[in-house]
Every structure is written in structure tokens, then in C-alpha cells.
Design an enzyme around this catalytic site. Sequence first.
Site, PDB file in Angstrom:
ATOM      1  N   ARG A   1      -5.900  -8.959  -8.114  1.00 52.92           N
ATOM      2  CA  ARG A   1      -6.902  -9.696  -8.716  1.00 52.92           C
ATOM      3  C   ARG A   1      -7.604  -9.087  -9.943  1.00 52.92           C
ATOM      4  NH1 ARG A   1     -11.361 -13.021  -5.324  1.00 52.92           N
ATOM      5  NH2 ARG A   1     -11.902 -13.888  -7.253  1.00 52.92           N
TER       6      ARG A   1
ATOM      7  N   HIS B   1       1.316   0.788 -13.460  1.00 51.53           N
ATOM      8  CA  HIS B   1       1.926  -0.379 -13.607  1.00 51.53           C
ATOM      9  C   HIS B   1       3.425  -0.070 -13.663  1.00 51.53           C
ATOM     10  CE1 HIS B   1       2.648  -4.601 -15.268  1.00 51.53           C
ATOM     11  NE2 HIS B   1       3.383  -3.931 -16.080  1.00 51.53           N
TER      12      HIS B   1
ATOM     13  N   GLY C   1       0.698  -1.206  -0.036  1.00 53.23           N
ATOM     14  CA  GLY C   1       0.169   0.154  -0.063  1.00 53.23           C
ATOM     15  C   GLY C   1       1.095   1.269  -0.123  1.00 53.23           C
TER      16      GLY C   1
HETATM   17  C1  GRF Z   1       3.688  -0.641  -7.747  1.00 53.92           C
HETATM   18  O1  GRF Z   1       4.836  -0.888  -8.249  1.00 53.92           O
HETATM   19  C2  GRF Z   1       2.707  -0.418  -8.892  1.00 53.92           C
HETATM   20  O2  GRF Z   1       3.173  -0.210 -10.045  1.00 53.92           O
HETATM   21  C3  GRF Z   1       2.250  -1.805  -9.095  1.00 53.92           C
HETATM   22  O3  GRF Z   1       2.138  -2.131  -7.839  1.00 53.92           O
HETATM   23  C4  GRF Z   1       3.139  -1.548  -6.753  1.00 53.92           C
HETATM   24  C5  GRF Z   1       2.681  -0.685  -5.718  1.00 53.92           C
HETATM   25  O4  GRF Z   1       2.124  -1.887  -4.817  1.00 53.92           O
HETATM   26  N1  GRF Z   1       0.800  -1.946  -9.609  1.00 53.92           N
HETATM   27  P1  GRF Z   1       2.766  -2.002  -3.263  1.00 53.92           P
HETATM   28  O5  GRF Z   1       2.797  -0.737  -2.687  1.00 53.92           O
HETATM   29  O6  GRF Z   1       3.894  -2.717  -3.619  1.00 53.92           O
HETATM   30  O7  GRF Z   1       1.718  -2.646  -2.589  1.00 53.92           O
END
Ligand code: GRF
Length: 193
Positions: free
Chosen positions: A92, A108, A13
Amino acid sequence: MTRRAAILVSGTGRHLEHIGRLCQAGELDLEVGLCLSNKPGVLALERAEALGIPQLVLDPERNLNDAGFSHAAFTAIQDAGCDLILLAGFLRMLVVPRAWNGRVLNIHPSLLPAFGGKGCWGHHVHQAVLDRGCQVTGCTVHVVDNQYDHGPIVLQRTCPVEPNDTVDTLAARVFEVERDAYPDAIRQYLADA
Ligand code: GRF
């Protein structure tokens, strides 16, 4: 009028925390009305709690299929008064109903359409970038449609791949770029809406 967003998470998060803080500081004209996780006990939920963001864990034992999960998620999101969804490390499949087309964003950690699609997340992305010998990578914020990492691009930012990079050093560099890219993309999206 200030829009109200649900942030969907599965892990640590980091974006949830950063975006939540920007909203509370008035640096992003958005309210975070819900943190929805498909995984129980993740750090993202603790971060949401600390920020006073309501939390919901949905289908932690994976009893629902994608359509059932998505129906339950959109119902909860609407009940929380949200009209925008930010995916932030959410792992998901979400089936977006027609009424929500154009109102779900994702970030992404690659320059899509390269290194996207099912199974392309987290360290898998950065490993693939290194294996291919890319000299540049970055991140993409895009509108979510019903294919993985596929919808229209809102914003991209780049960073170099250094000769001695490991997955961890590259992931950290890309995340530094992501930190500003997601809020900037949201501002741009809200301004265009
Ligand atoms: C980021 O790298 C984002 O690009 C991807 O998930 C990551 C962030 O989620 N979609 P988290 O902080 O590692 O849970």
C-alpha cells in the site's frame, strides 16, 4: 542504543520472520516493536504472533485514502515506540511525513531503477525481467520517499537469470539473495545512522 522497528507487511512475511529471528538471536541489533498489516488474515500476522511481535491490522476494508491511512499508520508506529520502519512485502502507498524522511526502508526484488514503480511487485517484476531477456537480476534495499521504488539505494545484490527460468524459479533465486541483503542493508544503515 538498540533501535526499535515496525515491519509493514501485506502477505507471507518471509522477511518479517527472518529479521525477527535474527533480532531475537542477537545477530541484528534491532528490536521489532510492531508488525503492521493492511490485510487481515495473512501469514505474516501468524508469523509475528509466533515470534511474540505485537500485531496491528489497519484499514482492512480500505476506507481511508493514502494520506489518511499513512497518518493512522505513523501514529500507531510512534505509539509503539518505533523509530524505524521496514517495508517487507507491503503493498500500500505510504505517504512519508517529513519527520520520518530517511527512516523508512524497503526491499524490492529487482535492480532498481529497472522494473520498479506502481504495479511492479512480486511475480510481475520477475515476468518483466524474463520478457526483457535480462541475464542478471537481483534486489535493492532503498530508503523510501513518496514515489514508488524511488528513494536512495542502500544496497543491491545480483543473481543470474538462467536460460530455463520460470517466474517461480527466478523468484526463488532472487529471494535467496534478498534473505541476506535486507539484514546486511539494515546493519549498514544502522552503522551509518
Ligand atoms: C520480497 O520479494 C520483497 O522484495 C518484496 O516482497 C517480498 C516479500 O514479501 N517487497 P512476502 O514474504 O512475499 O510477503
